[in-house]
Write a protein that holds these residues in place. Structure first.
Motif, PDB file in Angstrom:
ATOM      1  N   ALA A   9       3.286  -5.685   7.453  1.00 35.80           N
ATOM      2  CA  ALA A   9       3.107  -7.078   7.863  1.00 35.80           C
ATOM      3  C   ALA A   9       3.044  -7.151   9.378  1.00 35.80           C
ATOM      4  O   ALA A   9       3.751  -6.407  10.065  1.00 35.80           O
ATOM      5  N   THR A  27      -1.543  -5.002   1.658  1.00 36.42           N
ATOM      6  CA  THR A  27      -0.959  -4.611   0.369  1.00 36.42           C
ATOM      7  C   THR A  27      -1.875  -3.587  -0.312  1.00 36.42           C
ATOM      8  O   THR A  27      -3.042  -3.461   0.052  1.00 36.42           O
ATOM      9  N   VAL A  47       0.772 -14.982   9.824  1.00 35.48           N
ATOM     10  CA  VAL A  47       1.301 -13.770   9.208  1.00 35.48           C
ATOM     11  C   VAL A  47       0.130 -13.089   8.526  1.00 35.48           C
ATOM     12  O   VAL A  47      -0.772 -13.750   7.984  1.00 35.48           O
ATOM     13  N   LYS A  48       0.123 -11.789   8.609  1.00 34.81           N
ATOM     14  CA  LYS A  48      -0.950 -11.010   7.987  1.00 34.81           C
ATOM     15  C   LYS A  48      -0.285  -9.870   7.233  1.00 34.81           C
ATOM     16  O   LYS A  48       0.468  -9.098   7.828  1.00 34.81           O
ATOM     17  N   LEU A  49      -0.534  -9.807   5.940  1.00 33.20           N
ATOM     18  CA  LEU A  49       0.067  -8.761   5.109  1.00 33.20           C
ATOM     19  C   LEU A  49      -1.002  -7.759   4.714  1.00 33.20           C
ATOM     20  O   LEU A  49      -2.151  -8.136   4.481  1.00 33.20           O
ATOM     21  N   ILE A  88       3.507  -4.336  -1.158  1.00 34.68           N
ATOM     22  CA  ILE A  88       3.441  -4.651   0.272  1.00 34.68           C
ATOM     23  C   ILE A  88       3.565  -3.364   1.095  1.00 34.68           C
ATOM     24  O   ILE A  88       4.536  -2.626   0.979  1.00 34.68           O
ATOM     25  N   ARG A 145       5.814  -6.347  13.902  1.00 29.55           N
ATOM     26  CA  ARG A 145       5.073  -5.602  12.869  1.00 29.55           C
ATOM     27  C   ARG A 145       5.978  -4.605  12.178  1.00 29.55           C
ATOM     28  O   ARG A 145       6.850  -4.007  12.796  1.00 29.55           O
ATOM     29  N   TRP A 172      10.218  -8.526   5.730  1.00 34.88           N
ATOM     30  CA  TRP A 172       9.089  -7.671   5.353  1.00 34.88           C
ATOM     31  C   TRP A 172       9.469  -6.204   5.441  1.00 34.88           C
ATOM     32  O   TRP A 172       8.943  -5.380   4.681  1.00 34.88           O
ATOM     33  N   GLY A 208       5.230 -16.628   5.063  1.00 31.52           N
ATOM     34  CA  GLY A 208       5.177 -15.342   4.372  1.00 31.52           C
ATOM     35  C   GLY A 208       4.912 -15.538   2.889  1.00 31.52           C
ATOM     36  O   GLY A 208       4.076 -14.869   2.287  1.00 31.52           O
ATOM     37  N   ARG A 254      -3.405 -13.489   4.504  1.00 26.12           N
ATOM     38  CA  ARG A 254      -3.078 -14.176   5.758  1.00 26.12           C
ATOM     39  C   ARG A 254      -2.558 -15.576   5.499  1.00 26.12           C
ATOM     40  O   ARG A 254      -2.934 -16.194   4.513  1.00 26.12           O
TER      41      ARG A 254
END
Ligand SMILES: Cc1cc2nc3c(=O)[nH]c(=O)nc-3n(C[C@H](O)[C@H](O)[C@H](O)COP(=O)(O)OP(=O)(O)OC[C@H]3O[C@@H](n4cnc5c(N)ncnc54)[C@H](O)[C@@H]3O)c2cc1C
Ligand SMILES: NC(=O)c1ccc[n+]([C@@H]2O[C@H](COP(=O)([O-])OP(=O)(O)OC[C@H]3O[C@@H](n4cnc5c(N)ncnc54)[C@H](O)[C@@H]3O)[C@@H](O)[C@H]2O)c1
Length: 472
Positions: A403, A394, A390-392, A400, A352, A417, A444, A371
């Motif tokens: 992540a 924003t 992957v989970k972003l 961004i 993370r 990230w 990503g 995601r």
């Protein structure tokens, strides 16, 4: 006879934090004294990152042997030779040790003193009553040691900590572990893969503080491999049961193991430093510092495991760089914990950067979540290794903020990230990037592209595409 030294900088502790400061300061030609009471390299080299990653690598090979049949390759079952495994761990440490050695630091221009330092005044220290040091600036980098939880009977049973677990010469038949933080989970999975039964007993939520979806994915993977994880479990007492160790839980259930590993967190190593003599405030979590890592004594900084907060080698090195900028160049600095990546080296890995969704919600910030699952990644499918995502997070406009990645090599992937967060990149920057196929890094980009999925169904955009079609 007492030796008297008056360097510009005195660094107490020769672990990741202290060595980083000392090397950089010496590189700029600053007179530096480094005091280390134990092994150069500290915890990371001798009892932390390095031996744990060497053990995890061995366990991954054992797992690969056991899993080879899924790829049409006949092998196994894996046979583990603990003496050879221990030799591999020791050889890994020995291979890296010269980089952290007193000889190398002496060659860099650092005066290395073996001994225990304590403050005698606001700018003065003594080392074992043999050396007196007066320094313009002091950096405390004394690290931490395993925390022993107040479990009744613990003192009367044999137990391992990270100081001793890497010296095991027999494979535990069944390893009980107190604590399911990064250490408990990493080592628990490794021993399970090597052939031990493993039960983790966790007082709270395992990997609390991480994104719950990411943590759940890691825990599910470990459980599939047979690691028994008991969250929210209070331990009433520990006791010997024949040749074994037993833990009775608050529920009345008794768990029995051949070995017990205590992985219940860390306590900062501050005893004997006489911090009060130097006017340095501290608490049970560590030395109090401001955003520039200065203690309540303006001449003294504290970094690494000796201060409160998430603990990691790269975090300690980053803090060291900030101290150099502030102490040597008088530049303003501000330590931001969110800028330090966190990685748990289980399989799948959890990595993370930046705040979690929950942290943003708690701050009342407006944000979007994007995601993409690993199950939709061709490389992961080819390698039959699909748990993860992957989970972003924003801003509403797509910058961004952070992540979380779960999956093989997540620790490598998080670097991209980190760069994105640091340079305030937007999902557009990532979505427009050309990513090699087939790589896990593609997830990503796919996650970033979901930012625009609303655009695809936007009536305005559709009308515009239709209008442009009429132009021929
Ligand atoms: C099992 C395990 C696995 C880990 N894996 C990772 C990982 O994969 N990645 C990661 O980033 N982090 C990992 N960590 C965390 C990482 O090891 C620590 O955050 C890091 O080593 C802290 O560095 P430090 O320099 O602050 O402290 P330390 O490395 O503990 O160094 C402090 C040094 O100060 C010395 N000292 C203490 N008091 C005195 C005194 N009074 N006088 C002189 N010397 C003194 C000590 O002897 C010690 O050598 C792991 C930790 C553990 C336990
Ligand atoms: N990859 C990495 O960067 C990495 C890897 C390993 C460790 N580390 C760092 O090293 C430090 C130590 O890791 P850790 O996992 O030992 O500590 P931790 O503090 O992260 O986790 C300890 C766990 O033990 C539990 N616990 C405490 N007392 C208990 C009790 N009496 N009974 C049951 N459970 C109990 C806590 O609730 C917690 O979940 C951490 O700061 C960690 O971030 C970093």
């Amino acid at each position: 006879m007492t030796e008297r030294l008056s360097p510009d900088l005195c660094v107490v502790g020769g672990g990741a934090a202290g060595l980083s400061v000392a090397a950089a300061a010496a590189g700029f030609g600053v007179p530096v004294v480094l005091v280390e009471r134990g092994r150069m390299g500290g915890e990371c080299l001798n009892a932390g990152c390095v031996p744990s990653k060497a053990l995890i690598a061995a366990a991954r090979h054992a797992r690969a042997v056991d899993e080879a049949h899924r790829f049409g390759v006949q092998a196994g079952p894996a046979m583990v030779d603990m003496a050879a495994l221990r030799a591999h761990v020791r050889a890994t440490i020995a291979g890296i040790a010269p980089t952290d050695s007193a000889a190398r630091f002496t060659a860099l221009g650092v005066r290395v003193i073996a001994g225990t330092a304590r403050f005698t005044g606001p700018d003065s220290l003594a080392v074992d009553d043999a050396t007196e040091i007066t320094a313009r600036r002091v950096v405390i980098a004394t690290g931490s040691s395993p925390r022993l939880p107040p479990v009744a009977g613990l003192a009367d049973v044999p137990f391992l900590t990270t100081e001793t677990v890497f010296d095991l010469d027999v494979l535990p038949r069944h390893l009980l572990v107190i604590g399911a933080g990064p250490v408990g989970l990493e080592l628990g999975q490794a021993f399970r893969r090597l052939g031990s039964g493993v039960t983790l007993v966790e007082a709270g939520e395992p990997l609390a503080g991480e994104d719950p979806e990411a943590a759940a994915s890691v825990l599910a993977a470990l459980r599939r491999e047979g690691v028994d994880i008991r969250p929210h479990a209070g331990i009433a007492r520990a006791f010997r049961a024949g040749g074994a160790v037993a833990l009775t839980l608050d529920t009345g259930e008794t768990l029995t193991g051949s070995h017990l590993l205590v992985a219940a967190g860390r306590v900062p190593s501050l005893a004997g430093l006489d911090l009060d003599r130097a006017g340095i405030a501290h608490g049970p979590d560590g030395i109090r510092v401001d955003a520039a890592l200065r203690t309540t004594n303006p001449r003294v900084y504290a970094i690494g495991d000796a201060i409160p907060g998430a603990r990691s080698t790269h975090g300690a090195s980053h803090q060291a760089a900030l101290v150099i900028r502030n102490a040597l160049f008088r530049l303003p600095v501000r330590f931001d914990p969110d800028a330090v990546p966190r990685v748990v080296f289980t399989d799948p890995e959890l990595a993370r950067i930046g705040p979690t969704e929950a942290a943003l919600r708690a701050r009342g910030e407006s944000f979007r979540v994007l995601r993409w699952p690993l199950a939709d990644n061709d490389r992961a499918r080819a390698e039959r290794d699909i748990p993860g995502h992957v989970k972003l997070v924003t801003t509403r406009r797509g910058r961004i903020l952070g992540a979380s990645i779960v999956g093989a090599h997540a620790g490598e992937m998080i670097t991209t990230w980190g760069l994105a967060v640091r340079n305030r990149l937007s999902v557009r920057d990532l979505a427009e990037q050309v990513v090699a196929y087939p790589t896990r890094g593609e997830i990503g980009k796919r996650a970033a592209m979901t930012f625009y999925s609303r655009t695809l169904t936007n009536p305005m955009v559709r009308r515009m595409v239709g209008w442009l079609r009429r132009l021929g």
